[in-house]
Scaffold this motif. Structure first.
Motif, PDB file in Angstrom:
ATOM      1  N   ILE A 193       0.842  -1.189   0.000  1.00 15.00           N
ATOM      2  CA  ILE A 193       0.000   0.000   0.000  1.00 15.00           C
ATOM      3  C   ILE A 193       0.879   1.240   0.000  1.00 15.00           C
ATOM      4  CG2 ILE A 193      -1.930  -1.144   1.143  1.00 15.00           C
ATOM      5  CD1 ILE A 193      -1.152   0.503   3.663  1.00 15.00           C
ATOM      6  N   LYS A 194       0.378   2.270  -0.645  1.00 16.98           N
ATOM      7  CA  LYS A 194       1.010   3.588  -0.630  1.00 16.98           C
ATOM      8  C   LYS A 194       0.021   4.553  -0.004  1.00 16.98           C
ATOM      9  CE  LYS A 194       3.807   3.081  -4.795  1.00 16.98           C
ATOM     10  NZ  LYS A 194       4.112   3.646  -6.123  1.00 16.98           N
ATOM     11  N   ILE A 195       0.443   5.180   1.080  1.00 14.54           N
ATOM     12  CA  ILE A 195      -0.374   6.195   1.726  1.00 14.54           C
ATOM     13  C   ILE A 195       0.110   7.529   1.194  1.00 14.54           C
ATOM     14  CG2 ILE A 195      -1.077   7.228   3.913  1.00 14.54           C
ATOM     15  CD1 ILE A 195      -0.251   4.513   5.223  1.00 14.54           C
ATOM     16  N   LYS A 196      -0.765   8.252   0.536  1.00 17.89           N
ATOM     17  CA  LYS A 196      -0.407   9.535  -0.067  1.00 17.89           C
ATOM     18  C   LYS A 196      -1.069  10.652   0.730  1.00 17.89           C
ATOM     19  CE  LYS A 196       0.653   7.926  -4.626  1.00 17.89           C
ATOM     20  NZ  LYS A 196       0.680   8.291  -6.019  1.00 17.89           N
ATOM     21  N   ASN A 197      -0.246  11.408   1.425  1.00 11.85           N
ATOM     22  CA  ASN A 197      -0.706  12.517   2.249  1.00 11.85           C
ATOM     23  C   ASN A 197      -0.191  13.819   1.675  1.00 11.85           C
ATOM     24  OD1 ASN A 197      -2.285  11.416   4.250  1.00 11.85           O
ATOM     25  ND2 ASN A 197      -0.550  10.837   5.513  1.00 11.85           N
ATOM     26  N   GLY A 198      -0.996  14.451   0.868  1.00 11.58           N
ATOM     27  CA  GLY A 198      -0.573  15.708   0.259  1.00 11.58           C
ATOM     28  C   GLY A 198       0.330  15.465  -0.928  1.00 11.58           C
ATOM     29  N   THR A 199       1.063  16.486  -1.310  1.00 12.42           N
ATOM     30  CA  THR A 199       1.867  16.404  -2.523  1.00 12.42           C
ATOM     31  C   THR A 199       3.257  15.826  -2.300  1.00 12.42           C
ATOM     32  OG1 THR A 199       2.597  18.674  -2.179  1.00 12.42           O
ATOM     33  CG2 THR A 199       0.680  18.341  -3.587  1.00 12.42           C
TER      34      THR A 199
ATOM     35  N   VAL B 283       4.750  10.232   0.681  1.00 16.53           N
ATOM     36  CA  VAL B 283       4.221   8.920   0.303  1.00 16.53           C
ATOM     37  C   VAL B 283       4.896   7.903   1.213  1.00 16.53           C
ATOM     38  CG1 VAL B 283       4.045   7.169  -1.493  1.00 16.53           C
ATOM     39  CG2 VAL B 283       3.858   9.578  -2.101  1.00 16.53           C
ATOM     40  N   LEU B 284       4.092   7.098   1.884  1.00 16.47           N
ATOM     41  CA  LEU B 284       4.603   6.057   2.759  1.00 16.47           C
ATOM     42  C   LEU B 284       4.186   4.714   2.180  1.00 16.47           C
ATOM     43  CD1 LEU B 284       5.893   5.329   5.538  1.00 16.47           C
ATOM     44  CD2 LEU B 284       3.574   5.351   6.459  1.00 16.47           C
ATOM     45  N   GLU B 285       5.159   3.825   1.935  1.00 18.42           N
ATOM     46  CA  GLU B 285       4.867   2.500   1.380  1.00 18.42           C
ATOM     47  C   GLU B 285       5.051   1.449   2.456  1.00 18.42           C
ATOM     48  OE1 GLU B 285       7.154   1.660  -2.114  1.00 18.42           O
ATOM     49  OE2 GLU B 285       6.464   3.454  -3.141  1.00 18.42           O
ATOM     50  N   ARG B 286       4.109   0.519   2.520  1.00 21.13           N
ATOM     51  CA  ARG B 286       4.175  -0.567   3.486  1.00 21.13           C
ATOM     52  C   ARG B 286       3.624  -1.837   2.858  1.00 21.13           C
ATOM     53  NH1 ARG B 286       7.101   2.348   5.867  1.00 21.13           N
ATOM     54  NH2 ARG B 286       6.950   3.061   8.001  1.00 21.13           N
ATOM     55  N   MET B 287       4.150  -2.982   3.281  1.00 17.52           N
ATOM     56  CA  MET B 287       3.607  -4.278   2.909  1.00 17.52           C
ATOM     57  C   MET B 287       2.665  -4.706   4.034  1.00 17.52           C
ATOM     58  SD  MET B 287       5.072  -4.738   0.047  1.00 17.52           S
ATOM     59  CE  MET B 287       4.861  -6.415  -0.456  1.00 17.52           C
ATOM     60  N   VAL B 288       1.500  -5.247   3.654  1.00 21.27           N
ATOM     61  CA  VAL B 288       0.513  -5.670   4.647  1.00 21.27           C
ATOM     62  C   VAL B 288       0.151  -7.127   4.364  1.00 21.27           C
ATOM     63  CG1 VAL B 288      -1.721  -5.181   5.703  1.00 21.27           C
ATOM     64  CG2 VAL B 288      -0.396  -3.300   4.744  1.00 21.27           C
ATOM     65  N   ALA B 289       0.389  -7.982   5.359  1.00 23.21           N
ATOM     66  CA  ALA B 289       0.104  -9.411   5.226  1.00 23.21           C
ATOM     67  C   ALA B 289      -1.402  -9.660   5.209  1.00 23.21           C
ATOM     68  CB  ALA B 289       0.743 -10.169   6.391  1.00 23.21           C
TER      69      ALA B 289
END
Length: 91
Positions: free
Chosen positions: A36-42, A45-51
């Motif tokens: 998943i990529k969490i996009k907060n504003g311009t 971007v925070l990327e994480r793997m989720v089981a």
């Protein structure tokens, strides 16, 4: 098994500023690992793997988005784009 990474709570926003950030929770309800990529504003971007069955807790700006991708790399396109406002949770 549910896994939670509490470090993510502070990674995407500052909860000390009420009204600017939403406490959110994403749960991977699929049978596969998701990226998943969490996009907060311009700029953030925070990327994480989720089981499978795993969850991630985070703070988001009001108009933040989550892009959900397959972990197999079969496509560069997200499987789903979710407004963070629909993932709010009780803080």
């Amino acid at each position: 098994m549910t896994e939670t990474n509490d470090l993510d709570l502070a990674s995407t926003g500052d909860p000390s500023q009420p009204g600017r950030f939403l406490p959110c929770c994403y749960i991977n309800q699929s049978d596969a690992v998701q990226m998943i990529k969490i996009k907060n504003g311009t700029n953030l971007v925070l990327e994480r793997m989720v089981a499978p069955g795993g969850q991630i807790l985070f703070y988001s700006v009001l108009d933040g988005l989550i892009e959900v991708y397959s972990s197999d790399g079969a496509s560069d396109s997200p499987l789903e784009i979710i407004p963070c406002s629909t993932l709010t949770t009780v803080d």
